[in-house]
Design a protein around this motif. Structure first.
Motif, short mmCIF file in Angstrom:
data_model
loop_
_atom_site.label_atom_id
_atom_site.label_comp_id
_atom_site.label_asym_id
_atom_site.label_seq_id
_atom_site.Cartn_x
_atom_site.Cartn_y
_atom_site.Cartn_z
N THR A 279 0.82 -1.20 0.00
CA THR A 279 0.00 0.00 0.00
C THR A 279 0.86 1.26 0.00
OG1 THR A 279 -1.89 1.05 1.07
CG2 THR A 279 -0.16 0.27 2.52
N SER A 280 0.26 2.37 -0.40
CA SER A 280 0.96 3.66 -0.32
C SER A 280 1.30 3.98 1.13
CB SER A 280 0.07 4.78 -0.87
OG SER A 280 -0.23 4.60 -2.22
N SER A 281 2.39 4.71 1.33
CA SER A 281 2.66 5.24 2.66
C SER A 281 1.79 6.48 2.85
CB SER A 281 4.13 5.62 2.79
OG SER A 281 4.42 6.74 1.95
N GLU A 282 1.62 6.88 4.09
CA GLU A 282 0.82 8.09 4.34
C GLU A 282 1.45 9.32 3.70
OE1 GLU A 282 -1.30 9.00 7.95
OE2 GLU A 282 -0.69 7.06 8.79
N LYS A 283 2.77 9.37 3.70
CA LYS A 283 3.44 10.56 3.16
C LYS A 283 3.20 10.69 1.66
CE LYS A 283 7.05 11.03 6.67
NZ LYS A 283 8.51 10.99 6.96
N THR A 284 3.28 9.57 0.93
CA THR A 284 3.04 9.67 -0.51
C THR A 284 1.55 9.90 -0.78
OG1 THR A 284 2.88 7.25 -0.75
CG2 THR A 284 5.05 8.26 -1.11
N ALA A 285 0.69 9.30 0.03
CA ALA A 285 -0.76 9.50 -0.15
C ALA A 285 -1.13 10.97 0.10
CB ALA A 285 -1.54 8.60 0.80
N ALA A 286 -0.54 11.58 1.11
CA ALA A 286 -0.83 12.99 1.41
C ALA A 286 -0.37 13.88 0.26
CB ALA A 286 -0.15 13.40 2.71
N TYR A 287 0.81 13.59 -0.27
CA TYR A 287 1.31 14.39 -1.40
C TYR A 287 0.40 14.21 -2.62
CZ TYR A 287 4.18 16.34 -5.07
OH TYR A 287 4.61 17.09 -6.13
N LYS A 288 0.02 12.97 -2.89
CA LYS A 288 -0.83 12.65 -4.03
C LYS A 288 -2.17 13.41 -3.95
CE LYS A 288 -1.10 8.41 -4.07
NZ LYS A 288 -0.40 7.15 -4.06
N SER A 289 -2.72 13.47 -2.74
CA SER A 289 -4.01 14.14 -2.57
C SER A 289 -3.91 15.65 -2.81
CB SER A 289 -4.58 13.87 -1.18
OG SER A 289 -3.85 14.56 -0.18
N SER A 290 -2.70 16.19 -2.75
CA SER A 290 -2.52 17.63 -3.00
C SER A 290 -2.52 17.95 -4.49
CB SER A 290 -1.19 18.11 -2.39
OG SER A 290 -0.08 17.62 -3.14
N LEU A 291 -2.47 16.92 -5.33
CA LEU A 291 -2.35 17.14 -6.77
C LEU A 291 -3.70 17.32 -7.46
CD1 LEU A 291 0.35 14.41 -7.56
CD2 LEU A 291 0.72 16.84 -7.09
N ILE A 292 -4.76 16.75 -6.87
CA ILE A 292 -6.08 16.80 -7.53
C ILE A 292 -7.15 17.17 -6.52
CG2 ILE A 292 -5.39 15.09 -9.27
CD1 ILE A 292 -6.96 12.98 -7.72
N GLU A 293 -8.28 17.64 -7.03
CA GLU A 293 -9.41 17.95 -6.15
C GLU A 293 -10.69 18.02 -6.97
OE1 GLU A 293 -8.63 21.67 -4.32
OE2 GLU A 293 -8.54 22.79 -6.20
N GLY A 294 -11.80 18.02 -6.29
CA GLY A 294 -13.10 18.08 -6.97
C GLY A 294 -14.20 17.64 -6.03
N ASP A 295 -15.35 17.33 -6.58
CA ASP A 295 -16.49 16.89 -5.77
C ASP A 295 -16.51 15.37 -5.60
OD1 ASP A 295 -17.42 19.44 -5.33
OD2 ASP A 295 -18.78 19.41 -7.05
N THR A 296 -16.23 14.64 -6.70
CA THR A 296 -16.36 13.18 -6.64
C THR A 296 -15.15 12.48 -7.23
OG1 THR A 296 -17.51 13.14 -8.78
CG2 THR A 296 -18.87 13.27 -6.79
N LEU A 297 -14.75 11.38 -6.59
CA LEU A 297 -13.66 10.53 -7.07
C LEU A 297 -14.04 9.08 -6.84
CD1 LEU A 297 -9.84 10.78 -6.61
CD2 LEU A 297 -11.01 8.81 -5.60
N ILE A 298 -13.72 8.22 -7.80
CA ILE A 298 -13.90 6.79 -7.62
C ILE A 298 -12.55 6.10 -7.78
CG2 ILE A 298 -14.58 6.46 -10.06
CD1 ILE A 298 -16.37 4.11 -9.00
N ASP A 299 -12.20 5.29 -6.78
CA ASP A 299 -10.97 4.52 -6.79
C ASP A 299 -11.32 3.10 -7.26
OD1 ASP A 299 -8.67 3.08 -6.30
OD2 ASP A 299 -8.37 3.84 -4.26
N LEU A 300 -10.83 2.73 -8.43
CA LEU A 300 -11.18 1.44 -9.01
C LEU A 300 -10.43 0.28 -8.40
CD1 LEU A 300 -11.45 2.32 -12.81
CD2 LEU A 300 -13.13 2.64 -10.97
N THR A 301 -9.37 0.57 -7.64
CA THR A 301 -8.51 -0.49 -7.05
C THR A 301 -8.21 -0.13 -5.61
OG1 THR A 301 -6.62 0.69 -8.01
CG2 THR A 301 -7.46 -1.19 -9.25
#
Length: 388
Positions: free
Chosen positions: A69-91
């Motif tokens: 799984t992603s580490s929290e640090k990479t997940a936090a950085y990743k979440s700073s790259l995109i935004e919006g109202d809805t997201l679906i994670d297929l995996t």
């Protein structure tokens, strides 16, 4: 979830599992292997997933799932790259990325075909107070069809199929097969973020995908962890490579446009300072771009080491050059035989192992030796001290 078992797992986090496995199960009503697996997975999570580690009543999947799984640090950085109202994670997996996406989106969907893992993540999100995530224990294609809604973002972390081992790593060898499904995905969302393993060749990824706008290369403590391909429906403009090296106290970033005409790098013999770009930049292939941007000289076209007379801030390691020697028997015997040093090779015909063996150089210490080739094609050794 029994309090006594939870306490036992917490108390034995970090314990020697080999010894623990030989003990009598203090909870005969519960499978001993399951308890040991929880202890092992929680131990793995301590540094990688501190939020999960600190929370009460967390259930862990197998230690392999925690490792992947992603580490929290990479997940936090990743979440700073995109935004919006809805997201679906297929995996969806263990849900670390989704936990951080939930902070940036009004509503997210977690798809996970493994029903047990889906139930575990749903339980854990309740403990972590994540309230805007919906869970679907089904194949992601079915979920996309059944929900029949448009999403702001689709996120995918395709897994490599077992029968693809040994082959060149391609996205078409993964599940889901993203290149074959892109048109279908673009019916459901205009923007897609695809996470791949760091070993994927960037040019190979580009050959399989269309509408790529940005490629993000994420390193953690100078080890590349993820490539992210950010694609937007009908996009046909320039592609930007964005690198990030997440360190304890800062994030080193650098970006450049792929294929853009840049100022050609200048070449110079070693000056006072030496620079080695971080692993994210090395993965990006932006060797000339980093030289032009920071106005520092390259030692050689293929050495990917940089030098300057004045010290600069730089996204990577910095060294002060104490001595430059030619790579020959006499100079090596005088300077490095039987010494202790950290050895690095760049554009050099011998391996680190052979160099250490031949000159009896012990590993470690405060000395850093770069075995490389200068602009005149001479084999040289740069003896340096690291600058913090």
């Amino acid at each position: 979830m029994h309090p006594d078992i939870q306490e036992f797992i917490i108390q034995n986090t970090g314990a020697d599992l080999t010894k623990l496995a030989l003990q009598k199960n203090p909870f005969p009503e519960m499978d001993w292997i399951l308890i040991l697996n929880q202890i092992e997975a929680r131990t793995k999570a301590k540094d990688k997933l501190p939020t999960w580690f600190a929370a009460e009543n967390i259930i862990y999947p197998s230690k392999v799932s925690v490792e992947q799984t992603s580490s929290e640090k990479t997940a936090a950085y990743k979440s700073s790259l995109i935004e919006g109202d809805t997201l679906i994670d297929l995996t969806g997996g263990f849900g670390v990325d989704d936990c951080y996406f939930s902070k940036k989106f009004k509503s997210i969907a977690h798809c996970e075909i493994n029903k047990d893992l889906s139930a575990i993540v749903k339980h854990n999100f309740e403990q972590l107070q994540v309230k805007n995530c919906h869970f679907y224990a089904d194949d992601s294609a079915n979920v996309l069809n059944n929900l029949s809604q448009k999403w702001d973002w689709i996120y995918i972390d395709p897994s490599r199929r077992n029968d693809a081992k040994g082959k060149v790593f391609m996205l078409k060898d993964c599940l889901p097969n993203v290149p074959d499904s892109l048109d279908f995905y673009f019916e459901k969302a205009n923007s897609i973020l695809i996470k791949t393993a760091p070993l994927l060749d960037i040019s190979a990824g580009l050959s399989e995908l269309k509408s790529v706008k940005n490629i993000h290369i994420i390193a953690l403590e100078n080890e590349v962890k993820e490539l992210l391909f950010e694609i937007h429906k009908n996009y046909s403009g320039e592609i930007t490579l964005k690198t990030a090296n997440i360190l304890k106290d800062k994030i080193e970033t650098f970006e450049f446009v792929l294929g853009a005409e840049n100022e050609l790098p200048s070449y110079h013999l070693p000056q006072k300072y030496l620079y080695e770009a971080n692993s994210a930049i090395m993965k990006s292939g932006g060797f000339d771009e980093i030289s032009s941007f920071f106005k520092i000289n390259k030692l050689h076209k293929h050495s990917h080491l940089y030098t300057s007379e004045d010290l600069i801030d730089f996204p990577g390691r910095r060294f002060e050059i104490e001595k430059v020697i030619s790579y020959n028997k006499n100079e090596m015997k005088n300077e490095l035989l039987n010494q202790q040093a950290n050895v690095t090779i760049r554009n050099f015909p011998e391996t680190v192992e052979n160099i250490r063996k031949k000159w009896k150089i012990k590993n470690g210490g405060n000395l850093y030796c770069f075995f490389t080739t200068d602009k005149n094609d001479n084999k040289i050794v740069l003896i340096c001290r690291k600058i913090n």
